[in-house]
Design a protein around this motif. Structure first.
Motif, PDB file in Angstrom:
ATOM      1  N   UNK A  63       0.827  -1.204   0.000  1.00 33.80           N
ATOM      2  CA  UNK A  63       0.000   0.000   0.000  1.00 33.80           C
ATOM      3  C   UNK A  63       0.861   1.254   0.000  1.00 33.80           C
ATOM      4  N   UNK A  64       1.927   1.245   0.784  1.00 29.09           N
ATOM      5  CA  UNK A  64       2.801   2.414   0.849  1.00 29.09           C
ATOM      6  C   UNK A  64       3.554   2.637  -0.458  1.00 29.09           C
ATOM      7  N   UNK A  65       3.847   1.558  -1.169  1.00 27.81           N
ATOM      8  CA  UNK A  65       4.521   1.707  -2.461  1.00 27.81           C
ATOM      9  C   UNK A  65       3.622   2.425  -3.468  1.00 27.81           C
ATOM     10  N   UNK A  66       2.344   2.102  -3.496  1.00 25.82           N
ATOM     11  CA  UNK A  66       1.419   2.796  -4.388  1.00 25.82           C
ATOM     12  C   UNK A  66       1.278   4.256  -3.973  1.00 25.82           C
ATOM     13  N   UNK A  67       1.247   4.492  -2.669  1.00 25.10           N
ATOM     14  CA  UNK A  67       1.172   5.872  -2.185  1.00 25.10           C
ATOM     15  C   UNK A  67       2.388   6.666  -2.647  1.00 25.10           C
ATOM     16  N   UNK A  68       3.544   6.029  -2.630  1.00 26.24           N
ATOM     17  CA  UNK A  68       4.768   6.697  -3.101  1.00 26.24           C
ATOM     18  C   UNK A  68       4.685   6.980  -4.600  1.00 26.24           C
ATOM     19  N   UNK A  69       4.099   6.056  -5.335  1.00 26.76           N
ATOM     20  CA  UNK A  69       3.900   6.275  -6.769  1.00 26.76           C
ATOM     21  C   UNK A  69       3.036   7.514  -7.008  1.00 26.76           C
ATOM     22  N   UNK A  70       1.968   7.624  -6.232  1.00 24.30           N
ATOM     23  CA  UNK A  70       1.071   8.772  -6.380  1.00 24.30           C
ATOM     24  C   UNK A  70       1.791  10.090  -6.098  1.00 24.30           C
TER      25      UNK A  70
END
Length: 341
Positions: free
Chosen positions: A188-195
């Motif tokens: 989940x945090x990886x996608x947040x970083x992508x955003x």
């Protein structure tokens, strides 16, 4: 995931053939007791046995249908992961561009996003493989030990080179890795970083608003698919369905020799000994129906019926790296012993 069209005798025995041994022993015990003691009252009329057998067959069939539904939904989730990943790669490659920002900086940003997405897929796979309390690899005593050994033989040993290669590819930048230490859900945090990276690129003028919205929508799709996979992983097949199915099969198998020994005795002579092979075969069919459904309930535990997440992640990895023009591309995952993980 088993990739051969038919199962050989060895595969059948490894999965459920050993149950034929104790079933034969049980049928033989009842038939021998019937023969040596002359206890004719042991024979149960076949009519109630047929009613019980039919009811159990319907119940087990319903359970297997629902278990297969969980397995097929899991495969569709990872199919959507493939499609969305390819779309994300194409968008990042062609949407992100700028005349004001240094071209090398833009290319590094594209590479960082693609590499982080590959890391996200492998991270999500690893999270989904974490044993849940109700899965076979978490059972106690000999049952759990047997399935942990099976998991080791199916995944860890055959694919040790591939797993080592994945660990040796640092898709996350060194300064970024500490950001995910101690988090509850790294994927989940990886996608947040992508955003956050996409928002920064939009602010720098590397994409217009519509392109940014479309890319963010694609990230939201990954959240959706991840949530669906986590729902299957964290919500067990209702234990009343699973447990009572097992209980009903046990009751039927226990009563089975008492029902068929009387039917074969009607043929005269010592024909009731035929109840041993016939009864063992009937009981084995019911037992195998039960364990097929039982092992299909959890598609993320690293056993025969698993979704081949390792192969899917590698397929996406290859596609994305080749989209970005990279030359150091790993090879596709190949089945080992007719099983693709």
């Amino acid at each position: 995931m088993i990739v051969r069209k038919t199962l050989g005798l060895r595969q059948i025995y490894e999965f459920g053939g050993h149950h034929f041994i104790w079933l034969t022993g049980w049928m033989l015990l009842v038939s021998a007791t019937y023969h040596f003691t002359q206890w004719r009252w042991m024979a149960i009329p076949w009519l109630p046995m047929s009613v019980i057998g039919t009811s159990v067959a319907f119940y087990v069939g319903f359970k297997n249908h629902q278990a297969y539904g969980r397995l097929w939904e899991a495969r569709k989730i990872w199919g959507a992961m493939i499609n969305n990943s390819r779309a994300l790669g194409t968008m990042v490659k062609h949407f992100v561009a700028s005349d004001t920002v240094n071209a090398q900086v833009v290319e590094l940003a594209k590479k960082r996003i693609i590499h982080r997405h590959i890391a996200y897929l492998y991270t999500l796979r690893q999270q989904l493989l974490a044993p849940a309390p109700w899965e076979h690899v978490s059972l106690r005593w000999i049952f759990g030990s047997f399935n942990r050994k099976r998991h080791h033989l199916l995944l860890d040993i055959p694919y040790q080179e591939e797993l080592a290669e994945i660990a040796g590819r640092p898709y996350l930048e060194p300064e970024e890795q500490p950001l995910y230490e101690g988090v509850a859900n790294k994927a989940t945090q990886l996608i947040d970083r992508q955003s956050a990276d996409l928002a920064r690129l939009h602010a720098d003028g590397c994409m217009n608003m519509m392109q940014h919205i479309e890319l963010q929508r694609m990230l939201n799709n990954f959240y959706d698919e991840q949530g669906k996979a986590e729902r299957i992983k964290r919500f067990p097949f209702p234990r009343h369905y699973g447990s009572f199915s097992f209980v009903f099969v046990c009751i039927f198998v226990f009563l089975l020799p008492f029902g068929i020994v009387g039917e074969f005795s009607k043929l005269g002579g010592d024909m009731y000994w035929l109840s041993v092979p016939i009864g063992a075969l009937i009981g084995w069919i019911f037992v195998v129906m039960e364990i097929v459904g039982d092992y299909s309930e959890n598609p993320f535990e690293g056993l025969y019926n698993d979704v081949p997440m390792l192969s899917i992640c590698r397929t996406i990895e290859i596609d994305l790296l080749q989209m970005m023009g990279e030359k150091n591309v790993p090879k596709p995952i190949q089945p080992r012993n007719s099983v693709l993980m």
